[in-house]
Design a protein around this motif. Structure first.
Motif, PDB file in Angstrom:
ATOM      1  N   VAL A 107      28.525   8.083  17.584  1.00 20.44           N
ATOM      2  CA  VAL A 107      27.887   6.767  17.804  1.00 20.44           C
ATOM      3  C   VAL A 107      27.441   6.171  16.469  1.00 20.44           C
ATOM      4  O   VAL A 107      27.811   5.032  16.125  1.00 20.44           O
ATOM      5  CB  VAL A 107      26.716   6.887  18.807  1.00 20.44           C
ATOM      6  N   GLY A 108      26.676   6.959  15.684  1.00 18.60           N
ATOM      7  CA  GLY A 108      26.210   6.436  14.394  1.00 18.60           C
ATOM      8  C   GLY A 108      27.364   6.210  13.422  1.00 18.60           C
ATOM      9  O   GLY A 108      27.378   5.224  12.670  1.00 18.60           O
ATOM     10  N   GLY A 109      28.328   7.134  13.433  1.00 19.03           N
ATOM     11  CA  GLY A 109      29.468   7.017  12.513  1.00 19.03           C
ATOM     12  C   GLY A 109      30.262   5.742  12.755  1.00 19.03           C
ATOM     13  O   GLY A 109      30.468   4.931  11.842  1.00 19.03           O
ATOM     14  N   TRP A 110      30.659   5.542  14.010  1.00 24.93           N
ATOM     15  CA  TRP A 110      31.455   4.332  14.293  1.00 24.93           C
ATOM     16  C   TRP A 110      30.605   3.065  14.145  1.00 24.93           C
ATOM     17  O   TRP A 110      31.100   2.037  13.661  1.00 24.93           O
ATOM     18  CB  TRP A 110      32.087   4.403  15.685  1.00 24.93           C
ATOM     19  N   ALA A 111      29.326   3.128  14.515  1.00 25.48           N
ATOM     20  CA  ALA A 111      28.471   1.924  14.378  1.00 25.48           C
ATOM     21  C   ALA A 111      28.376   1.511  12.912  1.00 25.48           C
ATOM     22  O   ALA A 111      28.462   0.317  12.575  1.00 25.48           O
ATOM     23  CB  ALA A 111      27.082   2.187  14.950  1.00 25.48           C
ATOM     24  N   SER A 112      28.241   2.488  12.016  1.00 26.57           N
ATOM     25  CA  SER A 112      28.112   2.156  10.589  1.00 26.57           C
ATOM     26  C   SER A 112      29.414   1.541  10.068  1.00 26.57           C
ATOM     27  O   SER A 112      29.401   0.585   9.292  1.00 26.57           O
ATOM     28  CB  SER A 112      27.763   3.409   9.778  1.00 26.57           C
ATOM     29  N   TYR A 113      30.522   2.082  10.542  1.00 25.41           N
ATOM     30  CA  TYR A 113      31.824   1.543  10.114  1.00 25.41           C
ATOM     31  C   TYR A 113      32.003   0.102  10.617  1.00 25.41           C
ATOM     32  O   TYR A 113      32.405  -0.788   9.854  1.00 25.41           O
ATOM     33  CB  TYR A 113      32.950   2.452  10.637  1.00 25.41           C
TER      34      TYR A 113
END
Ligand SMILES: Cc1cc2nc3c(=O)[nH]c(=O)nc-3n(C[C@H](O)[C@H](O)[C@H](O)COP(=O)(O)OP(=O)(O)OC[C@H]3O[C@@H](n4cnc5c(N)ncnc54)[C@H](O)[C@@H]3O)c2cc1C
Length: 412
Positions: free
Chosen positions: A16-22
């Motif tokens: 969740v955090g990884g894709w949101a940051s991208y």
């Protein structure tokens, strides 16, 4: 000393955090910093079974599943890497008469949302999936386009995407709190975060944490009724019966048991409804026997096959089994402007990219077109963590409460 500043800070480098940051960085947000207390993907995201379905139990979860499947399909073209999505088809099995009644109603709802799902009789289902026993069930809902990803490949995919986009990933850096300032008219606004490596000045924060989201919330002065509980996945030794190109996945909802093909063997996973919430520390062998007995009855070819691999890991859940997407609200009901909460509620492979996209949208613009988030915020829970929404009927048998025990340890 120069001040550490970011245009957006994301807590947690799971899916969740990884894709949101991208997504945020790709949309043009200046400096995006991701704080990860361990290593990227080390939470639930690398330990999942990878099941991805658009067959949700509510219009919102259908929307999140569809968005995520479309995203997985388009990844290679847009970011040059992928999460290993394979379209396998998914049968959601009915065992009792009641399962069939609610299953058929669910199909009507899903078809109304534009999903090409249909009901298969027991005979049709076992003709389509020859390893499925023709007896002991009443068929189920089926769609061709559900499938699975490879969870470790997904961690690799978002890590590469973050790096290529210019997201700053800070591993072994713990988020320890928010810095806020009072707002005229009530509530507060975030002005920074505290970390184990010092403060960062920022006016936008996305809080994720998967099974640790409740602890992350507590560090931020919030009460987030997100839970953590053991979930077990096992893989059987390869067998000629499963040496096929494509075999649809199956979910026996009543038994909380699902299975799919994995390298010539059967991967199966289950949750125990009587499980006490908390961190998974070991395999519950009597529960393994019970899951195998149920699997053997429905898939006779699985009988007697040895175990090649088994793991127990901590899965995230919410009391209504729905995602959390919305602004931070303190236990006193005051908003903290600039802080967005994002949880996929135990469905981060199937909803994760959609939840991440929506979280990035909410953090940057306050609105999203991915899913109607009107009811998905923290304000749906009462002080005891009870939701005013009906639970999503297609979910593992997760516990129905996630109490905020102040003395509970922060999960590792
Ligand atoms: C065994 C198992 C099988 C599963 N199978 C499926 C499946 O088939 N399909 C499906 O859809 N879902 C499945 N799930 C659920 C799915 O894996 C999760 O919903 C998803 O991974 C959650 O992603 P996340 O990014 O929210 O959390 P995580 O991946 O747990 O990431 C959160 C991150 O936050 C970090 N963090 C926590 N506290 C702090 C802090 N204070 N400071 C900095 N960082 C912090 C953690 O270290 C962690 O890396 C499964 C889960 C398990 C355990």
């Amino acid at each position: 000393m120069s001040v550490d500043r970011a245009d957006l800070v994301v807590v947690g480098a799971g899916t969740v955090g990884g894709w949101a940051s991208y997504f945020a960085k790709r949309d043009g947000v200046g400096r995006v910093v991701v704080l990860e207390r361990g290593l990227a993907g080390q939470g639930a995201s690398s330990r999942a079974a990878g099941i991805v379905r658009a067959q949700g139990g509510t219009p919102a979860t259908v929307a999140l599943g569809r968005w995520s499947i479309d995203f997985y399909r388009g990844q290679a073209a847009t970011i040059g890497t992928d999460s290993g999505f394979r379209e396998l088809g998914y049968l959601i099995l009915a065992v009792t008469e009641e399962d069939e009644r609610v299953g058929r109603e669910r199909v009507e709802m899903q078809r109304g949302e534009g999903l090409d799902v249909r009901w298969l009789s027991a005979e049709e289902a076992s003709r389509l999936i020859p390893t499925l026993s023709p007896v002991g069930h009443r068929g189920g809902s089926f769609i061709e386009t559900d499938g699975c990803i490879d969870p470790q490949r997904n961690v690799r995919a978002y890590s590469l995407a973050m790096q290529a986009a210019g997201v700053e990933l800070r591993e072994r850096t713990v988020f320890t709190g928010l810095r806020t300032t009072p707002q005229a008219g009530g509530g507060a606004r975030v002005v920074g975060v505290e970390t184990s490596a010092g403060p960062i000045v920022t006016d936008r924060v996305i809080l994720t944490g998967g099974p640790s989201l409740r602890s992350v919330g507590r560090l931020a002065g919030l009460r987030i009724p997100a839970g953590a509980v053991r979930h077990t996945v096992a893989i059987l030794e390869p067998s000629p019966a499963f040496d096929v190109e494509r075999m649809p996945m199956i979910f026996d909802i009543g038994g909380g048991l699902y299975w799919r093909l994995e390298e010539g063997g059967l991967l199966f996973g289950w949750s125990d409804p009587d499980e006490v919430p908390g961190e998974a520390r070991s395999i519950n062998w009597p529960a393994v026997d019970a899951a195998r007995a149920r699997l053997d009855a429905l898939v006779p070819a699985a009988r007697g096959l040895g175990l090649r691999k088994i793991w127990a890991a901590t899965i995230d859940y919410t009391p209504d089994h729905l995602p959390i997407l919305g602004p931070a609200i303190t236990p006193e009901g005051a908003p903290i402007a600039g802080v967005t909460i994002a949880s996929a509620g135990g469905h981060g492979m199937m909803w994760g990219p959609g939840v991440a996209r929506a979280a990035a949208d909410l953090a940057m613009t306050g609105r999203t077109g991915v899913v109607d988030v009107t009811d998905l915020g923290l304000d749906r829970f009462d002080a005891d963590g009870r939701s005013r929404l009906a639970a999503d009927p297609i979910a593992l048998p997760f516990p129905t409460s996630a109490t905020d025990d102040e003395t509970a340890p922060v999960l590792r």
